[in-house]
Design an enzyme around this catalytic site. Structure first.
Site, PDB file in Angstrom:
ATOM      1  N   ASP A  56       0.801  -1.222   0.000  1.00 35.68           N
ATOM      2  CA  ASP A  56       0.000   0.000   0.000  1.00 35.68           C
ATOM      3  C   ASP A  56       0.834   1.271   0.000  1.00 35.68           C
ATOM      4  OD1 ASP A  56      -2.713  -0.680   0.062  1.00 35.68           O
ATOM      5  OD2 ASP A  56      -2.553  -1.338   2.133  1.00 35.68           O
TER       6      ASP A  56
HETATM    7  C1  BGC Z   1       0.218   1.186   6.305  1.00 29.30           C
HETATM    8  C2  BGC Z   1      -0.167   0.020   5.486  1.00 29.30           C
HETATM    9  C3  BGC Z   1      -1.655   0.013   5.321  1.00 29.30           C
HETATM   10  C4  BGC Z   1      -2.108   1.336   4.730  1.00 29.30           C
HETATM   11  C5  BGC Z   1      -3.585   1.417   4.445  1.00 29.30           C
HETATM   12  C6  BGC Z   1      -0.336   2.433   5.727  1.00 29.30           C
HETATM   13  O1  BGC Z   1      -0.038   3.498   6.542  1.00 29.30           O
HETATM   14  O2  BGC Z   1       1.603   1.243   6.445  1.00 29.30           O
HETATM   15  O3  BGC Z   1       0.302  -1.167   6.080  1.00 29.30           O
HETATM   16  O4  BGC Z   1      -2.030  -1.038   4.489  1.00 29.30           O
HETATM   17  O5  BGC Z   1      -1.719   2.361   5.572  1.00 29.30           O
HETATM   18  O6  BGC Z   1      -4.343   1.657   5.570  1.00 29.30           O
HETATM   19  C1  NOJ Z   2      -1.767  -3.832   5.404  1.00 31.14           C
HETATM   20  C2  NOJ Z   2      -2.924  -3.937   4.471  1.00 31.14           C
HETATM   21  O1  NOJ Z   2      -4.042  -4.428   5.168  1.00 31.14           O
HETATM   22  C3  NOJ Z   2      -2.617  -4.852   3.317  1.00 31.14           C
HETATM   23  O2  NOJ Z   2      -3.682  -4.845   2.411  1.00 31.14           O
HETATM   24  C4  NOJ Z   2      -1.350  -4.457   2.652  1.00 31.14           C
HETATM   25  O3  NOJ Z   2      -1.071  -5.409   1.658  1.00 31.14           O
HETATM   26  C5  NOJ Z   2      -0.210  -4.346   3.638  1.00 31.14           C
HETATM   27  N1  NOJ Z   2      -0.570  -3.457   4.689  1.00 31.14           N
HETATM   28  C6  NOJ Z   2       1.086  -3.880   2.991  1.00 31.14           C
HETATM   29  O4  NOJ Z   2       1.044  -2.531   2.686  1.00 31.14           O
END
Ligand code: BGC
Ligand code: NOJ
Length: 812
Positions: free
Chosen positions: A483
């Site tokens: 993400d």
């Molecule tokens: C986090 C991710 C997460 C994303 C969406 C980011 O700040 O590091 O792990 O999936 O937010 O909520």
């Molecule tokens: C947490 C999110 O829930 C997931 O969808 C994503 O793949 C990971 N973070 C990595 O960014």
């Protein structure tokens, strides 16, 4: 340092001090009604949706930590104590918190009174049972007062925390006998209320927080508890609460059970009120009646235990490694069911407000629980697929209450569609239920625009084919699995969301991770076409897959590992040419899992590079070297301090991709070694550093470049749950469901002598003994089923209801 121990017989983790390094929590509920509960009884309850139907208040990010919960006070003379230590925080003579599967039990004592307090949600009812047993273990009679306490949330958790100008005027309650009803907004558009009852005569109640607590006090020493008397306050606005007081007299050796019920009721529109204008309490009363006695509570508890046993018994191991056994038998299945239920919505790190059910997340979760509850997996797949768009793209999230795609976040995460192929084929292999493919599933929840699920998979596949970039690799969109790799965001404005800001048209940046995923899950799609006798379609699909392999070989290989991506300007990401972020974990995992470079040695080389550059004592970091500054072309990944989260943290979710990849090249020693580095049972001894629960995975462990490597965060709701369970059971222990049978293909450390597995698969029980006399990593030398030698390593499908003995001899 440990703060408790595993009780494997009772399938519990037993916490022996309330002062754990972070609240160590558990989940209650398995249908529509849920609670989160910490080891000091902090937490909250909700119906279906932690944002829209929250019953009780919880204060995130408060001081002290973990404030508000399901609280009790015992007043014994001048001493006030709480069975779960909080809120009174009086030193206890003894304390235990036993977190089990769907329940938490506190056993504590003070001055010869023993309290045993169990919390659980019975199957099928929207009520939390709190049964408190008090026993006088001393020589003298005890006359004590018991007080309960919960604070009502005004349903919408976000509004409750922000909209004070309205909310401080809306609160309403009713009190009848020993039951306190919370009915805020029931007079208008709500048809639901909550209640809190006790099966004893009360000698007082409070429903108004200020009367109970005093305005300048806190939960440790509420005015009413100090005074030993509630004031029968009735809440009108401000902050409604529910507190009962019960006087108890116990002779030496005497015990009493008190049953508190925290319930949720919905009434039909026409039957909302009694004729006198008060709320219709019929449903609440019948629920209260159902759980009035200890026997009824015990029975409901036994049913709960049985239903969990049924789930965990689908896959059981006997091995000489206790840590492995307890993970495989208890905590892997448990955490996987919990992540299915809650997706990423409600934990001590997820407020229950921000995120609903994630398209990518929940598809992956299927792999961790489909064998335990195929019906639920089926429904989840249909619900997720219903939020897919016609062009194969998808809403990134949906709200659990409405099951509708979330417009705030929208779509364009280009890995999303492929996960639907993964979940559906995993479901099919486990169940053989082909009917799911012909099920009519809407696009964007529009029932007038539906197509069979198979068509959704086809659109998923072609969404990638139709969105390729200049190297013929998939366009990344807003982000792929990671993400935080936001290659089309280019945001300099701190008020932008990295996930939703797309300042560029997205026509350039490409992802090697999606390319690897496409080869892996695209092949699953092509295989499905073959099985469905769609020959031409299979041929066409394979031709797209071949082209993708070619594109990876031509533009996705960096010399010693796979590249990660190309950014908007065609710069390489995850290359030895980069100053920072030279190598990433995800593309190594997916390309090797997809079989790329296995024959020509590049897979091995890539995995050696992972071992050299990314692996550390506490797991495998996401990329390295970490980004030391913010890069406009990369986005959120470079916003985290080095060593944390996506910026070179150990993002546990993708470690099993490497474990599985290692099994593809036959390296069982490394695969299992990686497993033990991040698996909580192996980290119990370093709980003071690790901080989060030693019985479940956390999303992230701080990496080698962090200030405090080894410190974990974001426990419970993480894709790690499903992926590690999948990796250990299917690829290391090697029990792999397939369309036409159960394949046995272990890849284990050489030194292992063997292990025993019981696996229920398609209503057949397999009692499997795996022996490793030659001490190899991989390779089935002989497969014996009920005394018959079978060629190959796949046990064919057997008659439903039957049981079979299987012996597997590993060797060359
Ligand atoms: C986090 C991710 C997460 C994303 C969406 C980011 O700040 O590091 O792990 O999936 O937010 O909520
Ligand atoms: C947490 C999110 O829930 C997931 O969808 C994503 O793949 C990971 N973070 C990595 O960014």
């Amino acid at each position: 340092m440990k703060y408790g121990f595993f009780d494997d017989i009772n399938q519990e983790y037993v916490i022996t001090t309330p002062k754990t390094p972070f609240p160590w929590i558990n989940y209650l509920g398995s249908n529509d009604y849920y609670s989160i509960i910490s080891n000091t009884s902090g937490g909250y309850s909700f119906f279906k949706d932690a944002r829209l139907r929250r019953l009780t208040r919880y204060r995130y990010n408060n001081i002290p930590l973990d404030t508000n919960g399901k609280y009790f006070y015992i007043k014994d003379g001048e001493t006030i104590w709480s069975p779960a230590w909080k809120p009174a925080q009086t030193e206890l003579d003894s304390y235990q918190c036993r977190h089990g599967l769907g329940y938490s039990r506190f056993i504590s004592s003070k001055d010869n009174i023993q309290a045993s307090l169990i919390f659980f949600i019975p199957n099928g009812d929207n009520v939390e049972i709190q049964m408190l047993t008090l026993e006088n273990q001393g020589e003298a009679q005890k006359n004590i007062k018991l007080f309960s306490f919960i604070e009502w949330n005004l349903w919408n958790a976000l509004d409750d925390m922000t909209n004070f100008q309205r909310n401080l005027s809306t609160g309403e309650v009713e009190i009848e006998d020993s039951v306190i009803y919370h009915k805020t907004e029931y007079r208008e558009r709500r048809n639901h209320y909550a209640f809190y009852s006790v099966n004893a005569e009360i000698d007082g109640f409070d429903t108004d927080r200020e009367s109970f607590m005093g305005l300048y006090n806190d939960l440790k020493t509420p005015d009413a508890i100090i005074a030993g008397q509630l004031s029968n306050s009735e809440a009108h606005g401000w902050s409604p609460i529910a507190s009962h007081s019960v006087s108890i007299s116990l002779m030496p050796g005497e015990k009493v059970d008190l049953i508190f019920l925290l319930g949720y009721i919905e009434n039909e529109q026409e039957k909302k009120f009694y004729s006198d204008g008060s709320i219709n309490k019929d449903a609440a009363k019948s629920l209260i009646h159902k759980y009035q006695t200890t026997e009824a509570v015990d029975e409901a508890f036994n049913e709960l235990k049985l239903s969990w046993n049924k789930k965990t018994s689908k896959l059981q191991i006997k091995s000489s490694d206790d840590k492995l056994s307890r993970m495989v038998n208890i905590w892997h299945p448990y955490q996987s069911m919990i992540t299915y239920q809650f997706s990423r919505s409600a934990s001590f790190f997820e407020s229950g407000i921000g995120r609903g059910i994630g398209f990518r997340d929940s598809n992956q979760d299927i792999a961790g629980f489909v064998h335990m509850d195929p019906q639920k997996a089926r429904q989840r797949i249909i619900d997720i697929a219903s939020t897919q768009f016609e062009d194969g793209g998808a809403y990134h999230q949906y709200q659990p209450l409405t099951k509708r795609g979330n417009n705030d976040i929208g779509g364009n995460f280009n890995d999303d569609p492929l996960w639907l192929i993964f979940s559906t084929t995993t479901y099919l292999k486990e169940t053989g239920d082909w009917s799911i493919l012909t099920e009519l599933v809407p696009f964007d929840n529009n029932i007038n625009n539906s197509a069979p699920l198979f068509e959704h998979l086809r659109r998923s596949f072609y969404h990638v084919v139709n969105n390729l970039g200049k190297h013929n690799l998939p366009l990344i969109g807003r982000a792929d699995w990671n993400d935080c790799l936001n290659l089309n965001c280019f945001s300099n404005n701190p008020d932008d969301s990295f996930q939703t800001t797309e300042n560029l048209d997205g026509k350039n940046a490409e992802s090697v991770l999606i390319a690897g995923m496409f080869v892996l899950y695209g092949t699953e799609f092509a295989r499905l076409c073959e099985l469905l006798s769609k020959k031409d379609e299979a041929i066409e699909a394979y031709s797209h897959i071949e082209k993708m392999v070619e594109a990876i070989n031509t533009s996705g290989w960096d010399g010693e590992w796979f590249l990660r991506a190309y950014d908007h300007f065609d710069n390489k990401i995850g290359s030895h040419e980069c100053d920072e972020g030279k190598i990433f974990i995800e593309s190594q995992g997916f390309c090797v899992m997809a079989g790329i470079g296995v024959k020509d040695g590049r897979a091995q080389l890539a995995l050696d590079s992972v071992n050299k550059h990314l692996a550390c004592e506490y797991g495998i970091v996401l990329q390295n070297p970490p980004y030391s500054k913010y890069y406009l072309n990369l986005g959120e990944i470079s916003s985290y301090p080095p060593g944390y989260k996506e910026n070179a943290g150990i993002f546990c979710h993708n470690n099993p991709w490497i474990m599985i990849a290692e099994t593809k090249v036959g390296n069982g020693d490394r695969a299992f070694d990686y497993y033990t580095r991040i698996t909580p049972a192996y980290l119990e001894e370093i709980s003071q550093l690790h901080k989060t629960e030693p019985y479940v995975y956390s999303q992230m462990i701080a990496g080698k470049d962090a200030y405090r490597p080894g410190e974990a965060k974001n426990s419970w709701l993480t894709g790690t749950a499903a992926w590690n369970y999948y990796a250990i059971s299917q690829f290391i222990l090697g029990i792999q469901p397939d369309y036409a049978g159960l394949r046995i293909d272990p890849c284990i450390p050489k030194e292992w002598d063997g292990y025993n597995i019981v696996r229920e698969f398609r209503d057949v029980t397999y009692i499997i003994e795996i022996k490793n006399p030659d001490h190899v990593n991989q390779g089935v030398k002989q497969l014996i089923v009920d005394n018959h030698v079978i060629a190959g390593n796949k046990i064919p499908l057997m008659e439903k209801g039957s049981t079979h003995n299987v012996t597997v001899i590993l060797g060359n």
